[in-house]
Design a protein around this motif. Structure first.
Motif, mmCIF file in Angstrom:
data_model
loop_
_atom_site.group_PDB
_atom_site.id
_atom_site.type_symbol
_atom_site.label_atom_id
_atom_site.label_comp_id
_atom_site.label_asym_id
_atom_site.label_seq_id
_atom_site.Cartn_x
_atom_site.Cartn_y
_atom_site.Cartn_z
ATOM 1 N N GLY A 116 0.802 -1.287 -0.014
ATOM 2 C CA GLY A 116 0.023 0.088 0.046
ATOM 3 C C GLY A 116 0.882 1.161 -0.079
ATOM 4 O O GLY A 116 0.296 2.420 -0.207
ATOM 5 N N LEU A 291 -8.641 -6.127 1.283
ATOM 6 C CA LEU A 291 -7.392 -6.062 1.205
ATOM 7 C C LEU A 291 -6.793 -5.350 -0.172
ATOM 8 O O LEU A 291 -6.020 -4.661 -0.062
ATOM 9 C CB LEU A 291 -6.912 -7.520 1.174
ATOM 10 C CG LEU A 291 -7.236 -8.427 2.406
ATOM 11 C CD1 LEU A 291 -6.301 -9.866 2.043
ATOM 12 C CD2 LEU A 291 -6.419 -7.759 3.575
ATOM 13 N N HIS A 294 -6.761 -1.535 0.245
ATOM 14 C CA HIS A 294 -5.862 -1.275 1.377
ATOM 15 C C HIS A 294 -5.098 0.112 0.749
ATOM 16 O O HIS A 294 -4.815 1.208 1.468
ATOM 17 C CB HIS A 294 -4.991 -2.128 1.736
ATOM 18 C CG HIS A 294 -4.080 -1.709 3.069
ATOM 19 N ND1 HIS A 294 -4.521 -1.367 4.197
ATOM 20 C CD2 HIS A 294 -2.743 -1.942 3.189
ATOM 21 C CE1 HIS A 294 -3.421 -1.067 5.147
ATOM 22 N NE2 HIS A 294 -2.439 -1.371 4.378
ATOM 23 N N VAL A 310 -7.691 4.866 8.119
ATOM 24 C CA VAL A 310 -7.106 3.685 8.446
ATOM 25 C C VAL A 310 -7.454 2.731 9.559
ATOM 26 O O VAL A 310 -7.494 1.723 9.390
ATOM 27 C CB VAL A 310 -5.398 4.145 8.593
ATOM 28 C CG1 VAL A 310 -4.550 2.660 8.513
ATOM 29 C CG2 VAL A 310 -4.694 4.880 7.508
ATOM 30 N N HIS A 313 -10.645 1.299 8.576
ATOM 31 C CA HIS A 313 -10.362 0.079 7.550
ATOM 32 C C HIS A 313 -9.896 -1.038 8.153
ATOM 33 O O HIS A 313 -10.078 -2.260 7.701
ATOM 34 C CB HIS A 313 -9.194 0.688 6.460
ATOM 35 C CG HIS A 313 -9.123 -0.581 5.602
ATOM 36 N ND1 HIS A 313 -9.836 -0.746 4.449
ATOM 37 C CD2 HIS A 313 -7.954 -0.986 5.178
ATOM 38 C CE1 HIS A 313 -9.150 -1.665 3.578
ATOM 39 N NE2 HIS A 313 -8.076 -1.915 4.274
ATOM 40 N N LEU A 314 -8.974 -0.952 8.996
ATOM 41 C CA LEU A 314 -8.458 -1.819 9.902
ATOM 42 C C LEU A 314 -9.442 -2.842 10.660
ATOM 43 O O LEU A 314 -9.518 -3.844 10.662
ATOM 44 C CB LEU A 314 -7.444 -1.579 10.857
ATOM 45 C CG LEU A 314 -6.097 -0.948 10.205
ATOM 46 C CD1 LEU A 314 -4.974 -0.511 11.163
ATOM 47 C CD2 LEU A 314 -5.494 -1.979 9.477
ATOM 48 N N VAL A 317 -11.137 -4.971 7.984
ATOM 49 C CA VAL A 317 -10.340 -6.077 7.681
ATOM 50 C C VAL A 317 -10.408 -7.256 8.811
ATOM 51 O O VAL A 317 -10.651 -8.314 8.676
ATOM 52 C CB VAL A 317 -8.825 -5.758 7.459
ATOM 53 C CG1 VAL A 317 -7.821 -6.816 7.103
ATOM 54 C CG2 VAL A 317 -8.924 -4.809 6.172
ATOM 55 N N VAL A 353 -1.514 -7.107 6.469
ATOM 56 C CA VAL A 353 -2.352 -5.841 6.209
ATOM 57 C C VAL A 353 -2.433 -4.934 7.622
ATOM 58 O O VAL A 353 -2.382 -4.016 7.755
ATOM 59 C CB VAL A 353 -3.583 -5.892 5.286
ATOM 60 C CG1 VAL A 353 -4.244 -4.549 5.314
ATOM 61 C CG2 VAL A 353 -3.115 -6.123 3.824
ATOM 62 N N GLY A 357 -0.861 -1.574 8.858
ATOM 63 C CA GLY A 357 -1.757 -0.384 9.094
ATOM 64 C C GLY A 357 -1.384 0.221 10.600
ATOM 65 O O GLY A 357 -1.579 1.207 10.831
#
Length: 369
Positions: A116, A291, A294, A310, A313-314, A317, A353, A357
């Motif tokens: 990323g 993924l 990302h 971020v 997003h984590l 995921v 990932v 992150g």
């Protein structure tokens, strides 16, 4: 077809329309393509028609129709739809989706926690105003790290320190955050831009932040940082005490636990005599899509100075991975197969990932919890 491939395909359609004289605009340097949002259709979308409407003197939907005509027969694209005021929505064919997933998993394995990171903001130098308020210090430090991960450089106005592009593993108080921030510096390579900056320097950026204390001495570094970075900068900080509870209601715990669980699955598989290898398609569209998104999330977080993107997003995921993890290892007398190796590769990629992150947010990713 990857999002990058799709972006180039759209750009070529714009250039073709310009060359044919049906669209009178300057061809943009790049076209942003994002995962389709609520209200859209298909797999990916772009707002390029809205961007080109005013300079072309046309309605956005008319521009979208012009581009659709030149995109519908592109290899890897199953269909092109126009929604809203002129958004182009793309549905990829099945073989393209599988190719995208395969390339994403292999790229994560190749890049590790740097997956990323890019040079898309190379040549951009950002100066930030000096700050002392703890949350502003932490936000500025983290934004500089995000910018550097995309090729940009940044520093605090009036500082002159060494390059520090790596992630911060520990921040004990506001002074440590300030020190970390002042070390994150860089220089532009464009001599003309440097000369212009020297004669008329732009006003340093000041990130708008709702003040809050950094309670790392009470909560520990990880929980203190998450409490300040997870909400948008203009929102109130999270309740730090809730972040210390090891429970699924605690998003920080879920993210870190998901990483630890991914690492444990790889170790358990090694004991069973097999290793990750993405050999066949895995039917986990949500996790695979997250993924694949990302890199775009990291770029958006840097551009908009928004580390909370971020963090959110984590969480997504982690939740997708935790719903999938139970299918990874063989059950009972079942022998490891290509499907197990592929699922393990996906699990390992998710863990990578999550680790990358968290690193950008300055938060640790333990292998065991």
């Amino acid at each position: 077809m990857t999002p990058a491939d799709l972006s180039l395909t759209v750009l070529h359609a714009v250039r073709r329309a310009v060359d044919e004289g049906v669209l009178r605009v300057d061809v943009p340097a790049r076209v942003a393509v994002e995962r389709s949002r609520t209200g859209g259709t298909g797999d990916y979308a772009t707002s390029v028609a809205l961007r080109l409407a005013r300079p072309s003197g046309l309605e956005a939907r008319d521009v979208a129709e012009i581009l659709k005509e030149r995109l519908s027969d592109s290899p890897g694209i199953s269909s092109v739809d126009i929604t809203g005021s002129g958004f182009l929505n793309f549905t990829l064919d099945g073989s393209s989706q599988e190719l995208v997933h395969d390339r994403v998993i292999r790229e994560i394995a190749r890049s590790g926690i740097s997956y990323g990171h890019s040079e898309l903001l190379s040549g951009i130098h950002v100066r930030f105003a000096p700050v002392t308020e703890p949350r502003a210090v932490l936000l500025t430090e983290t934004v500089i790290r995000l910018l550097r991960a995309q090729g940009a450089t940044g520093d605090i106005d009036g500082t002159d320190g060494a390059d520090d592009s790596g992630a911060t593993d520990e921040t004990t108080d506001a002074d440590a955050a300030i020190a970390s921030t002042t070390r994150a510096t860089g220089e532009t390579t464009d001599a003309a831009a440097s000369t212009a900056t020297a004669t008329a320097p732009p006003r340093p950026e000041r990130l708008p932040v709702l003040p809050a204390a950094c309670l790392s001495d009470v909560l520990g570094v990880d929980a203190a940082r998450w409490a300040l970075l997870r909400p948008a900068a203009h929102d109130r900080a999270l309740d730090g005490a809730a972040l210390l509870v090891q429970h699924e209601r605690n998003p920080l715990f879920r993210v870190r636990y998901a990483h630890a669980r991914a690492r444990r699955l790889v170790d358990n598989a090694a004991q069973l005599g097999f290793a990750p290898a993405y050999e066949s398609a895995v039917d986990e569209p949500r996790l695979l899509a997250l993924l694949g998104d990302h890199p775009a999330v990291l770029l958006s977080a840097a551009r908009h100075r928004a580390p909370d993107r971020v963090a959110r997003h984590l969480e997504a995921v982690a939740d997708a991975f935790l719903a999938f993890q139970h299918t990874v290892l063989p059950l009972g007398d079942e022998k490891p197969s290509a499907a197990h190796r592929s699922r393990l590769a996906l699990a390992e990629a998710a863990g990578t990932v999550l680790a990358g992150g968290l690193s950008l947010l300055g938060i640790s990713a333990p292998d065991q919890i």
